[in-house]
Enzyme design. Structure first.
Site, PDB file in Angstrom:
ATOM      1  N   GLU A 123      -3.020  -2.786  -0.493  1.00 20.90           N
ATOM      2  CA  GLU A 123      -3.805  -2.066  -1.205  1.00 20.90           C
ATOM      3  C   GLU A 123      -4.502  -0.796  -0.476  1.00 20.90           C
ATOM      4  O   GLU A 123      -4.747   0.131  -0.957  1.00 20.90           O
ATOM      5  CB  GLU A 123      -4.920  -2.862  -1.934  1.00 20.90           C
ATOM      6  CG  GLU A 123      -5.997  -3.386  -1.162  1.00 20.90           C
ATOM      7  CD  GLU A 123      -5.820  -4.713  -0.206  1.00 20.90           C
ATOM      8  OE1 GLU A 123      -4.438  -4.860  -0.154  1.00 20.90           O
ATOM      9  OE2 GLU A 123      -6.633  -5.446   0.273  1.00 20.90           O
ATOM     10  N   CYS A 130      -3.478 -11.538   1.707  1.00 23.01           N
ATOM     11  CA  CYS A 130      -4.163 -12.169   2.977  1.00 23.01           C
ATOM     12  C   CYS A 130      -4.687 -13.663   2.673  1.00 23.01           C
ATOM     13  O   CYS A 130      -3.849 -14.613   2.670  1.00 23.01           O
ATOM     14  CB  CYS A 130      -5.314 -11.197   3.112  1.00 23.01           C
ATOM     15  SG  CYS A 130      -5.844 -11.423   4.876  1.00 23.01           S
ATOM     16  N   HIS A 170      -2.794  -5.992   4.173  1.00 25.37           N
ATOM     17  CA  HIS A 170      -3.240  -5.488   2.937  1.00 25.37           C
ATOM     18  C   HIS A 170      -2.722  -4.270   2.385  1.00 25.37           C
ATOM     19  O   HIS A 170      -3.128  -2.899   2.886  1.00 25.37           O
ATOM     20  CB  HIS A 170      -5.078  -5.264   3.504  1.00 25.37           C
ATOM     21  CG  HIS A 170      -5.815  -6.273   3.573  1.00 25.37           C
ATOM     22  ND1 HIS A 170      -6.453  -7.028   2.612  1.00 25.37           N
ATOM     23  CD2 HIS A 170      -5.842  -7.102   4.660  1.00 25.37           C
ATOM     24  CE1 HIS A 170      -7.129  -7.776   2.996  1.00 25.37           C
ATOM     25  NE2 HIS A 170      -6.848  -7.960   4.260  1.00 25.37           N
TER      26      HIS A 170
HETATM   27  N1  GLN Z   1     -10.229 -15.640   5.630  1.00 20.93           N
HETATM   28  C1  GLN Z   1      -8.921 -15.285   6.089  1.00 20.93           C
HETATM   29  C2  GLN Z   1      -8.618 -15.009   7.673  1.00 20.93           C
HETATM   30  O1  GLN Z   1      -9.579 -14.750   8.021  1.00 20.93           O
HETATM   31  C3  GLN Z   1      -8.370 -14.252   5.141  1.00 20.93           C
HETATM   32  C4  GLN Z   1      -8.819 -12.982   5.620  1.00 20.93           C
HETATM   33  C5  GLN Z   1      -8.629 -12.102   4.289  1.00 20.93           C
HETATM   34  O2  GLN Z   1      -8.275 -12.333   3.228  1.00 20.93           O
HETATM   35  N2  GLN Z   1      -8.748 -10.755   4.699  1.00 20.93           N
HETATM   36  O3  GLN Z   1      -7.700 -15.110   8.075  1.00 20.93           O
END
Ligand code: GLN
Length: 537
Positions: free
Chosen positions: A512, A384, A510
């Site tokens: 994970e 992410c 994600h």
């Molecule tokens: N802050 C980033 C976004 O909002 C990544 C979010 C995250 O890592 N879950 O896109």
């Protein structure tokens, strides 16, 4: 179809005793005996969900397939049971009140004074029964967050008391998790806190059926007798939960203590089918008998609290077991990294994961780490925000867009290689408004990711507002960053790789969140393998 039975898990004496793990372990044992089980958690805070809380407050925010931002205990439920949870599996006081207040405004209680009892407790009861009524489950386990005696837990305990009457004694079990502390000076285990905690429950009209006692030392027969006598429970219902090295051992500890049998007998359900736990035991054996070892860096900004990256740490446990390799995860505060210390700080690591996150604290440290890993050919896995940092790093140092950034960190950057998704621009509300939950992703046929997954259509969970800016596609691909994963409907970049590097993979989703004991996530499995290869080379 039989009516489902209900198990409630409450906690006493202190918080952090591991109610979620006990609930998940019991569920695992019941599932292994052939029962269809689900678990839900009720949290007594006023946030509508934990999505608006800082990870320092509440640990990781776990995201379900249907896009609910939930308590991290739901992650344990999924990792243990290998079945997905949903919005209905996590309810907070905020959500309960929101529903009741909405009902009031719609005139559903017209003429009445709206009160904690019966309106709030009725809404809690309705939600406690919801998963049971939706069908298919033999047993619904409900974990009540917080500690018995807390002001905010009272309506939940009252709802549970009423449900025991509504449903009948043989359709419900109350398990109370307590602590039996060891006083070193006296050389003794002490039962008094447990007695008091049970008395508190009794004052609220609830007699627990089973006591699960967290302890650092074995409970002898005398202690068990004493607890049983003073707390009105059968001696065989005093269950010892001794400290163990891994949460994955807890189901076997509970099996030894016969927690599942005690619960099934109370519910008048058959104990005939022995639990089939071969795969679970095989996993534990591999976890306990590694043949090699790797050191992985976890670069993030919430590293002081291990719970902030719970699912990532557990995914490494699953992937380590598959590879018969002990994965030592070294937390590295991204704020502390800079171009001068990066070499010494990442020295000795066989691979580095750059973690998800929000806001600009520690961003330059993450970017510096990625540059180092890319240039030195050390395995890198970005998740992410970790992918977004990899894109910014590549733009600055390979393409030459020296001022490139994400508009989350620098709204005025000349090269917004990561920018806000179009549909996010109208959003002003915070809670539950990100791109959340499961989306399909199409992988390029020849990509490393496609080889790792063994297929080209995958589905993964998301939680973000920003995305790769497609205006820069050509510049990235020309310089050797492949955009290997695309959302087929929205055209969003979901995965990237850098060619000529042993393992440089970053994903907008994600992975994970979907790693379980039964199904370790392939990206984590392959990343650990890459780290093992790096160590041997
Ligand atoms: N802050 C980033 C976004 O909002 C990544 C979010 C995250 O890592 N879950 O896109």
């Amino acid at each position: 179809m039989n009516k489902p039975k209900y198990v409630f898990v409450t906690g006493g004496v202190t918080s952090s005793l591991g109610k979620g793990i006990i609930a998940a372990s019991l569920a695992k044992l019941l599932q292994a005996r052939g029962y269809n089980v689900t678990i839900q958690k009720f949290d007594p805070y006023i946030n509508v969900d934990p999505g608006t809380m800082n990870p320092y407050e509440h640990g990781e925010c776990y995201v379900t397939e249907d896009g609910a931002e939930t308590d991290l205990d739901l992650g344990h439920y999924e990792r243990f049971l290998n079945t997905p949870t949903s919005q209905a599996n996590n309810v907070t006081t905020g959500r309960i009140y929101q529903t009741v207040i909405d009902n009031e405004r719609q005139g559903k209680y017209l003429g009445k004074t709206v009160q904690v009892i019966p309106h709030i407790t009725d809404e809690i009861k309705r939600r406690m029964m919801l998963l049971g009524e939706s069908g298919g489950h033999d047993i619904v386990i409900t974990e009540l967050g917080g500690t018995v005696g807390d002001i905010e837990s009272l309506p939940y305990v009252e709802a549970m008391r009423q449900l025991r009457w509504d449903l009948g004694q043989e359709n419900t079990v109350v398990i109370h998790l307590t602590l039996i502390p060891y006083l070193r000076a006296a050389g003794e285990l002490k039962t008094k806190p447990t007695q008091h905690s049970v008395k508190t429950l009794q004052e609220l009209g609830v007699q627990p059926d089973v006591l699960v006692c967290r302890t650092e030392h074995k409970l002898n027969a005398d202690i068990r007798r004493k607890v049983a006598l003073f707390c009105n429970v059968n001696q065989n219902a005093v269950i010892e939960s001794i400290d163990v090295d891994s949460i994955y051992e807890v189901p076997l500890v509970m099996l030894r203590e016969k927690l599942d049998q005690v619960v099934l007998r109370k519910l008048k359900l058959s104990t005939k089918q022995e639990p089939g736990l071969e795969k679970w035991k095989d996993f534990l054996f591999r976890l306990d008998h590694p043949k090699s070892e790797v050191n992985i860096g976890l670069v993030g900004k919430y590293v002081e609290l291990p719970d902030a990256y719970k699912s990532i740490n557990e995914a490494f446990n699953h992937a380590g077991a598959v590879n018969e390799c002990k994965v030592n995860v070294h937390a590295i505060q991204s704020e502390s990294l800079n171009s001068k210390n990066i070499e010494s700080r990442l020295d000795g690591l066989d691979g580095v994961l750059v973690a998800p996150g929000f806001g600009d604290r520690g961003i330059e440290g993450k970017i510096e780490a990625i540059r180092f890993l890319r240039e030195r050919g050390i395995p890198f896995f970005g998740i992410c925000l970790g992918m977004q940092c990899a894109v910014v790093e590549f733009a600055r140092n390979v393409i030459g867009l020296t001022g490139a950034h994400s508009t989350e960190m620098d709204p005025n950057t000349p090269d917004p290689v990561i920018s806000m998704m179009a549909e996010q621009k109208q959003v002003t509300q915070k809670g539950g408004t990100m791109r959340l939950g499961s989306y399909d992703c199409q992988l390029a046929k020849k990509s490393l990711c496609a080889r790792i997954y063994g297929k080209t259509t995958i589905s993964e969970r998301h939680r973000h507002r920003y995305e790769f800016n497609n205006a820069y596609r050509d510049q990235f691909e020309e310089k050797g960053m492949q955009l290997v994963g695309m959302n087929p409907d929205l055209g969003l970049v979901e995965a990237i790789e850098v060619s000529g590097h042993p393992f440089f993979v970053a994903v907008q989703f994600h992975p994970e969140l979907k790693s379980t004991v039964a199904n370790p996530h392939p990206l984590f499995v392959r990343f650990v393998k890459a780290a093992m290869d790096h160590r041997n080379s």
